[in-house]
Design an enzyme around this catalytic site. Structure first.
Site, PDB file in Angstrom:
ATOM      1  N   TYR A  94      -4.455  -6.459  23.601  1.00 39.94           N
ATOM      2  CA  TYR A  94      -4.742  -5.567  24.696  1.00 39.94           C
ATOM      3  C   TYR A  94      -5.362  -5.767  25.728  1.00 39.94           C
ATOM      4  CZ  TYR A  94      -3.134  -2.174  21.390  1.00 39.94           C
ATOM      5  OH  TYR A  94      -2.623  -1.015  20.548  1.00 39.94           O
ATOM      6  N   GLU A 190      -4.303 -11.218  -7.193  1.00 40.30           N
ATOM      7  CA  GLU A 190      -3.704 -10.572  -6.056  1.00 40.30           C
ATOM      8  C   GLU A 190      -3.734  -9.147  -5.761  1.00 40.30           C
ATOM      9  OE1 GLU A 190       1.176  -9.487  -4.928  1.00 40.30           O
ATOM     10  OE2 GLU A 190       0.606 -10.924  -6.615  1.00 40.30           O
ATOM     11  N   ASP A 242       1.398 -11.235  -9.387  1.00 41.24           N
ATOM     12  CA  ASP A 242       2.834 -10.614  -9.916  1.00 41.24           C
ATOM     13  C   ASP A 242       3.661 -11.782 -10.147  1.00 41.24           C
ATOM     14  OD1 ASP A 242       1.733  -8.007  -9.843  1.00 41.24           O
ATOM     15  OD2 ASP A 242       2.301  -7.504  -7.928  1.00 41.24           O
TER      16      ASP A 242
END
Length: 357
Positions: A94, A190, A242
């Site tokens: 910005y 995770e 996973d």
């Protein structure tokens, strides 16, 4: 004042000045950040950039603008360091709104430019006093540390002095001092749901484990503090994710280092980290509930087969098995056998196989 960092960045601007003075078109050579340009360094046991380079040159209008934005960013960082202030990645994007002819089109552009600066200078964005947005990753376990705050230093025990969510990892964990610990290993998780399951079941207390919540693809601060726990406290690190291609990449970023930040691999990667699942072979062995692989999953797995970081017998066998199965599975699928199964059976078996417990 951060004089060394300022000097490193100023050298880049001076190099452009010398090139122009000699009648040359300003240019900058930067290592190519692709999986085709990472090489295993035997000395440090991590993956680093190879010899392939890409050139940023003012010969084209696009190239000239990229170098201009680089110089604006250097000037901003120089001012920030001189004032001993800091800003976030989002704020930098910005801030460029006020840079005539040098405004970033999107934050991804400014993020990549900072990575370029890290590579060129051998510094880290933390050295430029650039912070990420809050990532919220946490630690729970038998670890006592000291951190600097606005009100001075304070000591924290990551089991006794924190809530169930744990101690929140700061954006620059190098400011933390480890005081004492009773840990035998670190387990990096995770998902938040599985982190909560381990904490609720008292896994950190029963197994003297420091639980690090990776919160998906881990922020560099998370990887850095995990690296420090491994190196400074001599603790083995296990990674539990996973069973899908995206999760294997989470492990690779912890163990091998990520492609886009290979210049920081020695600072963050843990080559000795062990992957403890969920593996495709676990889907078969533990008869886990599964979902079908998507087209994106299949493409990602095939891509990993050509990734040098996954060029081992273990990963080739597991990835090919997963492609044959056409299935993926989550950590939480172990709840098929009850809420205690993951902490009483699965993880002890896996950790024992890796000689971690």
């Amino acid at each position: 004042m951060n004089e060394d960092e300022i000097e490193e960045m100023t050298e880049i601007a001076l190099e452009f000045y010398d090139q122009i003075k000699e009648g040359e078109v300003p240019k900058l050579d930067i290592p190519t950040r692709t999986k085709n340009n990472i090489e295993f360094d035997e000395g440090s046991k991590v993956w680093k950039y190879g010899s392939k380079k890409s050139t940023r040159s003012a010969k084209s209008i696009r190239g000239a603008y990229r170098l201009l934005k680089l110089l604006y960013t250097i000037h901003f960082f120089k001012s920030q360091l001189e004032e001993d202030r800091s800003s976030t990645l989002r704020e930098l994007y910005y801030i460029s709104e006020n840079w005539e002819n040098a405004k970033f089109r999107e934050q991804q552009e400014s993020d990549k430019l900072i990575e370029d600066l890290e590579i060129i200078t051998d510094l880290k964005r933390e050295d430029f006093h650039i912070r990420p947005e809050e990532d919220g990753a946490t630690i729970v376990g038998p670890l006592k540390l000291k951190e600097k705050t606005r009100r001075g230093k304070r000591e924290i025990h990551c089991q006794k002095d924190v809530g169930e969510g744990g101690y929140q990892i700061p954006n620059n964990p190098d400011r933390i001092e480890f005081l004492d610990h009773d840990a035998d290993f670190v387990i990096a998780i995770e998902t938040g749901g599985m982190r909560d399951r381990l904490v609720e079941n008292g896994f950190d207390e029963n197994f003297n484990a420091i639980i690090v919540h990776l919160k998906g693809q881990p922020a560099r601060s998370t990887r850095r503090i995990t690296k420090r726990l491994h190196n400074e406290l001599n603790l083995p690190v296990a990674v539990f994710t996973d069973g899908d291609p995206w999760s294997y990449r989470i492990f690779s970023s912890v163990s091998y280092g990520s492609i886009k930040s290979a210049h920081l691999s020695e600072y963050m990667a843990i080559p000795e980290a062990e992957f403890i699942g969920v593996c495709p072979s676990d889907i078969v062995e533990y008869d886990l509930p599964t979902d079908e692989l998507s087209e994106q999953d299949i493409k990602a797995l095939e891509s990993e087969l050509s990734d040098p970081r996954f060029d081992t017998d273990f990963w080739r066998d597991e990835i090919n098995l997963q492609l044959d199965l056409g299935k993926k599975s989550e950590q939480q699928s172990l709840a098929k056998y009850g809420l205690d199964y993951v902490t009483e059976t699965y993880l002890p078996e896996k950790l024992s196989e890796k000689n971690i417990i």
